[in-house]
Design a protein around this motif. Structure first.
Motif, PDB file in Angstrom:
ATOM      1  N   LEU A  63    -120.494 -78.787  30.352  1.00 50.16           N
ATOM      2  CA  LEU A  63    -119.997 -79.025  31.711  1.00 50.16           C
ATOM      3  C   LEU A  63    -120.345 -77.837  32.596  1.00 50.16           C
ATOM      4  O   LEU A  63    -120.474 -77.976  33.802  1.00 50.16           O
ATOM      5  N   VAL A  64    -120.454 -76.693  31.980  1.00 48.29           N
ATOM      6  CA  VAL A  64    -120.925 -75.507  32.688  1.00 48.29           C
ATOM      7  C   VAL A  64    -121.967 -74.836  31.789  1.00 48.29           C
ATOM      8  O   VAL A  64    -122.060 -75.141  30.600  1.00 48.29           O
ATOM      9  N   PHE A  65    -122.732 -73.947  32.340  1.00 45.30           N
ATOM     10  CA  PHE A  65    -123.675 -73.180  31.523  1.00 45.30           C
ATOM     11  C   PHE A  65    -123.757 -71.802  32.134  1.00 45.30           C
ATOM     12  O   PHE A  65    -123.562 -71.635  33.349  1.00 45.30           O
ATOM     13  N   SER A  66    -124.027 -70.804  31.275  1.00 49.30           N
ATOM     14  CA  SER A  66    -124.075 -69.450  31.831  1.00 49.30           C
ATOM     15  C   SER A  66    -125.512 -68.961  31.884  1.00 49.30           C
ATOM     16  O   SER A  66    -126.331 -69.257  31.005  1.00 49.30           O
ATOM     17  N   GLN A  67    -125.754 -68.246  32.937  1.00 47.48           N
ATOM     18  CA  GLN A  67    -127.107 -67.734  33.208  1.00 47.48           C
ATOM     19  C   GLN A  67    -127.105 -66.247  32.893  1.00 47.48           C
ATOM     20  O   GLN A  67    -126.982 -65.421  33.800  1.00 47.48           O
ATOM     21  N   ARG A  68    -127.126 -65.990  31.573  1.00 49.39           N
ATOM     22  CA  ARG A  68    -127.207 -64.598  31.151  1.00 49.39           C
ATOM     23  C   ARG A  68    -126.388 -63.648  32.046  1.00 49.39           C
ATOM     24  O   ARG A  68    -125.151 -63.613  31.963  1.00 49.39           O
ATOM     25  N   THR A  69    -127.065 -63.026  32.978  1.00 48.07           N
ATOM     26  CA  THR A  69    -126.427 -62.003  33.815  1.00 48.07           C
ATOM     27  C   THR A  69    -126.015 -62.516  35.187  1.00 48.07           C
ATOM     28  O   THR A  69    -125.237 -61.888  35.892  1.00 48.07           O
ATOM     29  N   ALA A  70    -126.520 -63.717  35.479  1.00 52.27           N
ATOM     30  CA  ALA A  70    -126.364 -64.188  36.861  1.00 52.27           C
ATOM     31  C   ALA A  70    -125.077 -64.956  37.107  1.00 52.27           C
ATOM     32  O   ALA A  70    -124.846 -65.459  38.203  1.00 52.27           O
ATOM     33  N   GLY A  71    -124.255 -65.090  36.054  1.00 55.52           N
ATOM     34  CA  GLY A  71    -122.996 -65.804  36.259  1.00 55.52           C
ATOM     35  C   GLY A  71    -122.985 -67.179  35.614  1.00 55.52           C
ATOM     36  O   GLY A  71    -123.876 -67.532  34.837  1.00 55.52           O
ATOM     37  N   ARG A  72    -121.946 -67.924  35.911  1.00 58.94           N
ATOM     38  CA  ARG A  72    -121.747 -69.226  35.272  1.00 58.94           C
ATOM     39  C   ARG A  72    -121.828 -70.331  36.337  1.00 58.94           C
ATOM     40  O   ARG A  72    -121.303 -70.193  37.421  1.00 58.94           O
ATOM     41  N   TYR A  73    -122.466 -71.426  35.945  1.00 56.45           N
ATOM     42  CA  TYR A  73    -122.712 -72.505  36.899  1.00 56.45           C
ATOM     43  C   TYR A  73    -122.194 -73.847  36.384  1.00 56.45           C
ATOM     44  O   TYR A  73    -122.195 -74.109  35.176  1.00 56.45           O
ATOM     45  N   VAL A  74    -121.799 -74.665  37.311  1.00 55.60           N
ATOM     46  CA  VAL A  74    -121.442 -76.039  36.961  1.00 55.60           C
ATOM     47  C   VAL A  74    -122.719 -76.784  36.624  1.00 55.60           C
ATOM     48  O   VAL A  74    -123.763 -76.551  37.239  1.00 55.60           O
ATOM     49  N   THR A  75    -122.636 -77.677  35.657  1.00 55.39           N
ATOM     50  CA  THR A  75    -123.809 -78.457  35.301  1.00 55.39           C
ATOM     51  C   THR A  75    -124.313 -79.239  36.512  1.00 55.39           C
ATOM     52  O   THR A  75    -123.538 -79.611  37.393  1.00 55.39           O
ATOM     53  N   ALA A  76    -125.625 -79.438  36.528  1.00 56.46           N
ATOM     54  CA  ALA A  76    -126.198 -80.217  37.622  1.00 56.46           C
ATOM     55  C   ALA A  76    -126.442 -81.641  37.157  1.00 56.46           C
ATOM     56  O   ALA A  76    -126.930 -82.482  37.909  1.00 56.46           O
ATOM     57  N   ASP A  77    -126.059 -81.889  35.906  1.00 58.38           N
ATOM     58  CA  ASP A  77    -126.309 -83.203  35.298  1.00 58.38           C
ATOM     59  C   ASP A  77    -125.273 -84.214  35.780  1.00 58.38           C
ATOM     60  O   ASP A  77    -124.159 -84.286  35.279  1.00 58.38           O
ATOM     61  N   GLY A  78    -125.650 -84.992  36.761  1.00 58.37           N
ATOM     62  CA  GLY A  78    -124.729 -85.969  37.363  1.00 58.37           C
ATOM     63  C   GLY A  78    -124.172 -86.940  36.339  1.00 58.37           C
ATOM     64  O   GLY A  78    -122.988 -87.282  36.376  1.00 58.37           O
ATOM     65  N   GLU A  79    -124.981 -87.341  35.425  1.00 56.36           N
ATOM     66  CA  GLU A  79    -124.529 -88.285  34.402  1.00 56.36           C
ATOM     67  C   GLU A  79    -123.433 -87.650  33.547  1.00 56.36           C
ATOM     68  O   GLU A  79    -122.432 -88.292  33.228  1.00 56.36           O
ATOM     69  N   ARG A  80    -123.635 -86.384  33.219  1.00 57.58           N
ATOM     70  CA  ARG A  80    -122.619 -85.685  32.424  1.00 57.58           C
ATOM     71  C   ARG A  80    -121.293 -85.642  33.177  1.00 57.58           C
ATOM     72  O   ARG A  80    -120.216 -85.841  32.613  1.00 57.58           O
ATOM     73  N   ILE A  81    -121.361 -85.380  34.455  1.00 61.13           N
ATOM     74  CA  ILE A  81    -120.139 -85.313  35.263  1.00 61.13           C
ATOM     75  C   ILE A  81    -119.477 -86.686  35.359  1.00 61.13           C
ATOM     76  O   ILE A  81    -118.257 -86.813  35.295  1.00 61.13           O
ATOM     77  N   ARG A  82    -120.319 -87.696  35.475  1.00 56.78           N
ATOM     78  CA  ARG A  82    -119.779 -89.049  35.525  1.00 56.78           C
ATOM     79  C   ARG A  82    -119.000 -89.354  34.238  1.00 56.78           C
ATOM     80  O   ARG A  82    -117.909 -89.932  34.266  1.00 56.78           O
ATOM     81  N   ARG A  83    -119.573 -88.954  33.100  1.00 59.50           N
ATOM     82  CA  ARG A  83    -118.878 -89.197  31.826  1.00 59.50           C
ATOM     83  C   ARG A  83    -117.554 -88.446  31.801  1.00 59.50           C
ATOM     84  O   ARG A  83    -116.535 -88.964  31.377  1.00 59.50           O
ATOM     85  N   LEU A  84    -117.571 -87.206  32.292  1.00 57.43           N
ATOM     86  CA  LEU A  84    -116.343 -86.405  32.329  1.00 57.43           C
ATOM     87  C   LEU A  84    -115.285 -87.102  33.180  1.00 57.43           C
ATOM     88  O   LEU A  84    -114.109 -87.180  32.820  1.00 57.43           O
ATOM     89  N   ARG A  85    -115.768 -87.610  34.283  1.00 55.07           N
ATOM     90  CA  ARG A  85    -114.849 -88.298  35.191  1.00 55.07           C
ATOM     91  C   ARG A  85    -114.152 -89.451  34.479  1.00 55.07           C
ATOM     92  O   ARG A  85    -112.939 -89.620  34.560  1.00 55.07           O
ATOM     93  N   GLU A  86    -114.919 -90.203  33.724  1.00 58.59           N
ATOM     94  CA  GLU A  86    -114.311 -91.349  33.047  1.00 58.59           C
ATOM     95  C   GLU A  86    -113.395 -90.890  31.923  1.00 58.59           C
ATOM     96  O   GLU A  86    -112.383 -91.522  31.641  1.00 58.59           O
ATOM     97  N   GLU A  87    -113.778 -89.802  31.313  1.00 62.38           N
ATOM     98  CA  GLU A  87    -112.942 -89.246  30.255  1.00 62.38           C
ATOM     99  C   GLU A  87    -111.573 -88.840  30.808  1.00 62.38           C
ATOM    100  O   GLU A  87    -110.518 -89.189  30.268  1.00 62.38           O
ATOM    101  N   LEU A  88    -111.593 -88.114  31.916  1.00 61.57           N
ATOM    102  CA  LEU A  88    -110.330 -87.686  32.528  1.00 61.57           C
ATOM    103  C   LEU A  88    -109.519 -88.898  32.971  1.00 61.57           C
ATOM    104  O   LEU A  88    -108.291 -88.929  32.827  1.00 61.57           O
ATOM    105  N   ALA A  89    -110.232 -89.895  33.475  1.00 59.57           N
ATOM    106  CA  ALA A  89    -109.531 -91.109  33.881  1.00 59.57           C
ATOM    107  C   ALA A  89    -108.845 -91.730  32.666  1.00 59.57           C
ATOM    108  O   ALA A  89    -107.688 -92.161  32.740  1.00 59.57           O
TER     109      ALA A  89
END
Lengths: 131, 131, 131, 131
Positions: A63-89
Motif C-alpha cells: 500500500l506504500v513503498f519506501s524510496q531508500r532515502t527519499a521517504g515513503r510514498y503511497v502506492t500509485a497502483d489504483g487497482e491495489r487501492i481499489r482492493r483496499l477500499r473493498e477490504e475496508l468496506a
DNA sequence: GTGGTCTAGACCACT
DNA sequence: GTGGTCTAGACCACG
C-alpha cells in the motif's frame, strides 16, 4: 493532540486502519509522499516504533513503498487501492451486520431498513429520532 | 473490570447506550429488576452519580422505572422496547452509511455490497480477505 | 420531628396559622381540650414560650380559652369558628390572587380558569400537565 | 443573600419554579440572555451544579437554550412561554383549591368567595380582617 | 439496603 | 470567561 485509540486492539492495527482510510478516501493521493515516521508518530501521539510497524505492515501489503532515502510514498497502483477500499468496506460491513444482529435484526430486515434510509422509497424525510 | 469508553462522548451517554442495548437484545428482560445503581456503577467502573444520571435519563424516556425503595426495573412495555430497538438501529445505520461514504461508496453500491454479504450470492470464503 | 417554617414571618404567627387550620378543619373539635403548651411546643419543635405566645394570641381572639388549672380548650362558639374559617379563606384567597397576578393574569381570567377547574364545563377530565 | 427554600421539595425544582416565574412574568424577556450558571448559583446561594441541573431541565423543556460558549438564553418562542404560564397557573390553582378544601370549602363556595374579592361587590375595607 | 438529592471541587472544549 | 461533565463523598426518606 494525540488521537483516540481503543485499548483492546493493538495500536499498530489502529494506526494502519487510519492511514488506510486516508489513502482510500483520497486524503492522501496515490503516489503522494507521506510525512516522516517521526512526524506521523508525533501527530498520532504514539511511539515512532509503533508507527514504523504500522507502515512496515502496509509496505508488506504494497500500500506504500519506501524510496531508500527519499521517504515513503503511497502506492500509485489504483487497482491495489481499489482492493483496499473493498477490504475496508468488508470489515465495516461485517461489523455493522454483527451489531445489527446483536440488536436482534435478521439479515433480511437489515436490507429493508437500509433501503429506506438510502434510496428506494424515502420515508418522510425525517426518520431521524432524537437518538 | 471497568468497561471501555471513548473519551470524546459523555460517559453517561455511553452508559445509556450499553444499557439500552442490553434491554433491546433481551439480555435483561422486560419488567426485570436491574442491579442497584451502586452495583452497576461498580461494574462499569464509573462514579455512582454518573450511572445515576444515565438511569435517570432512561427513566425519563420510560425505558426503566424506579420503585421507591425496591430498586429499578426495565419497562414491561414491549412496544416501547420495540421503538428503542428501531431507534438504536437507526443510529447504527446512519453511522454505517456515513462510514461507507467516507470510504467513497455511493448509497447504491452499499446496497449491492450488503446483498452479497447477506442474501444473494453467499460468501464463498474468497470474499473474505484477511482484514 | 419539627415542623417546617418560613424564616421571613414570625414563628408565633405560623404556629397560630397551623392551630387555626386544625380548628377550622375540625381536626380538633369545638370545645375539645388541647394538649399542654409543652407538648405542643415539643411536637412543633419550638420553644414553649413561642407556643405560649401563639396560644395567648388565639385566646385574645377567643378561639381558645383556658380553664385555670384544667388546661386549654377550643372555643365551643360555632359562629366564632365560622368567622375564623372565612378569615383564613380570605388570607388564602388574597395570596392566590396576588400570585396569579404576578403571573400576569387579570382577575376576570382567574374566575374563568377556576370555573374550568371546578364546576361549570369540565375540560377533558385531565387538564393536568406534568407540573 | 441566599433565597428561601422549603426543605421538603428538591432544590432544583424550586430553582426551576423561580426561574420560570421570572420568565412568565417578563422579569426576563423572551430571547434575553441569562446570567451565567455561576452567577445565578451565587445569587441563589446554591451549588453551581444544582443550578445547572435546574437549567438543564428547563432546557429540556425548551424554556431556555444554551449557546455553546456565549451563555444561556430564554426562549424567544412566545407560544412556549404562554404554555408555561398556563402550566404554572394550573399548579397554583390546584394548590389553592386543595387549600380551600382543607378548610372545608366546597368548590361552589370558592367561586362565590372569589367573585366577591374580585369583580361583583368590590371590597369596601370591611371585608378585610386583620389576617 | 434502595433511589434521590446536594455540595465541593475539578477538568474540558470552545472562542 | 462560558456551559458541560465527572468524581467523591455525604445525607435523606423509605421500608
Amino acid at each position: 493532540m494525540p488521537w483516540e485509540f481503543r485499548k483492546d486492539v493493538p495500536l499498530y492495527l489502529q494506526l494502519m486502519e487510519r492511514l488506510q482510510r486516508q489513502i482510500v478516501s483520497g486524503a492522501v493521493a496515490p503516489g503522494e509522499r507521506l510525512p516522516s515516521v517521526r512526524e506521523l508518530a508525533a501527530e498520532a501521539g504514539v511511539n515512532p516504533n509503533t508507527m514504523q510497524r504500522a507502515l512496515s505492515e502496509m509496505e508488506r501489503r504494497e500500500l506504500v513503498f519506501s524510496q531508500r532515502t527519499a521517504g515513503r510514498y503511497v502506492t500509485a497502483d489504483g487497482e491495489r487501492i481499489r482492493r483496499l477500499r473493498e477490504e475496508l468496506a468488508g470489515v465495516q460491513i461485517r461489523a455493522f451486520l454483527e451489531g445489527m444482529e446483536r440488536l436482534g435484526f435478521r439479515p433480511e430486515e437489515i436490507g429493508e431498513l437500509l433501503r429506506r434510509q438510502t434510496g428506494g422509497t424515502p420515508p418522510d424525510g425525517k426518520g431521524e429520532r432524537e437518538a
